[in-house]
Design a protein around this motif. Structure first.
Motif, mmCIF file in Angstrom:
data_model
loop_
_atom_site.group_PDB
_atom_site.id
_atom_site.type_symbol
_atom_site.label_atom_id
_atom_site.label_comp_id
_atom_site.label_asym_id
_atom_site.label_seq_id
_atom_site.Cartn_x
_atom_site.Cartn_y
_atom_site.Cartn_z
ATOM 1 N N UNK A 47 45.843 43.116 35.219
ATOM 2 C CA UNK A 47 47.011 42.705 36.006
ATOM 3 C C UNK A 47 46.506 41.975 37.241
ATOM 4 N N UNK A 48 46.914 40.724 37.362
ATOM 5 C CA UNK A 48 46.420 39.864 38.437
ATOM 6 C C UNK A 48 47.444 39.840 39.571
ATOM 7 N N UNK A 49 46.984 40.199 40.758
ATOM 8 C CA UNK A 49 47.858 40.230 41.934
ATOM 9 C C UNK A 49 47.213 39.402 43.048
ATOM 10 N N UNK A 90 46.360 54.359 40.769
ATOM 11 C CA UNK A 90 45.339 53.410 40.335
ATOM 12 C C UNK A 90 44.048 53.688 41.100
ATOM 13 N N UNK A 91 42.942 54.027 40.413
ATOM 14 C CA UNK A 91 41.682 54.316 41.119
ATOM 15 C C UNK A 91 41.067 53.044 41.697
ATOM 16 N N UNK A 96 39.244 44.920 41.232
ATOM 17 C CA UNK A 96 38.134 43.984 41.426
ATOM 18 C C UNK A 96 38.642 42.731 42.128
ATOM 19 N N UNK A 97 37.955 42.344 43.192
ATOM 20 C CA UNK A 97 38.320 41.103 43.883
ATOM 21 C C UNK A 97 37.927 39.916 43.025
ATOM 22 N N UNK A 114 44.614 33.804 51.375
ATOM 23 C CA UNK A 114 45.044 34.621 50.243
ATOM 24 C C UNK A 114 43.844 35.312 49.605
ATOM 25 N N UNK A 115 44.132 36.324 48.804
ATOM 26 C CA UNK A 115 43.090 37.060 48.098
ATOM 27 C C UNK A 115 43.664 37.526 46.770
ATOM 28 N N UNK A 116 42.887 37.368 45.718
ATOM 29 C CA UNK A 116 43.382 37.711 44.383
ATOM 30 C C UNK A 116 42.593 38.870 43.802
ATOM 31 N N UNK A 117 43.314 39.814 43.188
ATOM 32 C CA UNK A 117 42.696 40.997 42.593
ATOM 33 C C UNK A 117 42.966 41.039 41.091
#
Length: 235
Positions: A47-49, A90-91, A96-97, A114-117
Motif C-alpha cells: 500500500x503506497x501512501x 501496522x508494525x 519502508x520509505x 513530500x515523502x512516499x511510503x
C-alpha cells in the motif's frame, strides 16, 4: 568440371530433399494456441501512501491561497502518520520509505516537501484500519501497488498445464473434424503473457463511507498462453 557438376547435383539433391520434407511436414501437423487464467488471492499487499506538507488555512472555509501562512512540516505529518499506523496495528517493520522530495514548485508559492511510503500489508482490511486512523489532511495520495503471493510459482505451473490441456483439446476436435486423429507433440512454445494483472474495485482508493470495504475486491490474475504443434495421423 566433373567435380563442379557433382557438387551442383549434390546441392540440388539436398534442396529437393529439404523441400520435399517441408512439403510433407506442412501436410501433417497442426498449430494451435491454448490459453488459461489463474486467479490468486494475494497474501502480501503493498500500500503506497504519499504524505505532503500543507497549509492549515487550506482547510478553512472561504480561505484564499494568498492567505495561506501556517505550513505544517513534513516531520510533524510523518510523526502523526506513523502513530496512526501503530494504532491501526501496522508494525514499523512493515513501513519502508520509498521516495522523498518534490520536483517542482509553483511560481510565487512555497516549496512543499513530500515523502512516499511502501507499507506491506497482509489483508485489505488493514487498509480500512489505516484510513480510519490517519489524518487525511497530510495525505497527498494513497493507492494499492504490487500484489504478491508466496505460491506464485505453483500457480504458474498450474496455469501452464491448463493452457497446454486447452491447446490439446482444441487440436483434437479440429483434427477429428477432418477425419484424422491427433498424434504426438512436435514442439511447444510458451508465449510471453505471464505478466500479472489486477482486478480493481471501481471505488476511490480512500474510503469515503463506512459502507465501503476493501476485503472482497482485488485479486491477482495471471494469463498463460502456449503455442503447440501436433502431428496429424491419418486414419
Amino acid at each position: 568440371m566433373h567435380n563442379l557438376l557433382f557438387r551442383f547435383f549434390l546441392l540440388s539433391g539436398v534442396i529437393l530433399s529439404t523441400l520435399s520434407a517441408l512439403s510433407q511436414t506442412n501436410e501433417h501437423y497442426i498449430d494451435v494456441t491454448g490459453t488459461a487464467e489463474v486467479e490468486i488471492i494475494p497474501d502480501k499487499i503493498h500500500y503506497i501512501v504519499e504524505i505532503k506538507e500543507y497549509f492549515k488555512e487550506e482547510f478553512y472555509a472561504h480561505a484564499k491561497p494568498e492567505e495561506y501562512r501556517t505550513k505544517v512540516s513534513l516531520s510533524e505529518i510523518e510523526q502523526e502518520f506513523k502513530q496512526a499506523l501503530t494504532k491501526a496495528g501496522i508494525p514499523r517493520s512493515a513501513i519502508r520509505t520509498q521516495e522523498i522530495g518534490n520536483f517542482w514548485r509553483e511560481q510565487g508559492k512555497d516549496f512543499l516537501i513530500s515523502k512516499q511510503f511502501d507499507i506491506t500489508l497482509t489483508s485489505f482490511e488493514q487498509i480500512n484500519q489505516i484510513v480510519d486512523n490517519i489524518d487525511t489532511r497530510g495525505i497527498n495520495n494513497m493507492h494499492i501497488g504490487l500484489l504478491e503471493n508466496k505460491d506464485l510459482q505453483r500457480y504458474k505451473k498450474e496455469g501452464q498445464i491448463n493452457a497446454l490441456k486447452a491447446a490439446k483439446k482444441k487440436a483434437e476436435y479440429l483434427v477429428e473434424a477432418t477425419g484424422n486423429k491427433l498424434g504426438n507433440i512436435i514442439h511447444i512454445i510458451e508465449n510471453d503473457t505471464d505478466s500479472p494483472s489486477f482486478s480493481l474495485s471501481p471505488q476511490s482508493n480512500i474510503r469515503l463511507s463506512d459502507t465501503y470495504s476493501f476485503n472482497e475486491y482485488r485479486t491477482i490474475k495471471k494469463h498463460f498462453s502456449v503455442r503447440v504443434r501436433f502431428e496429424i495421423v491419418e486414419k
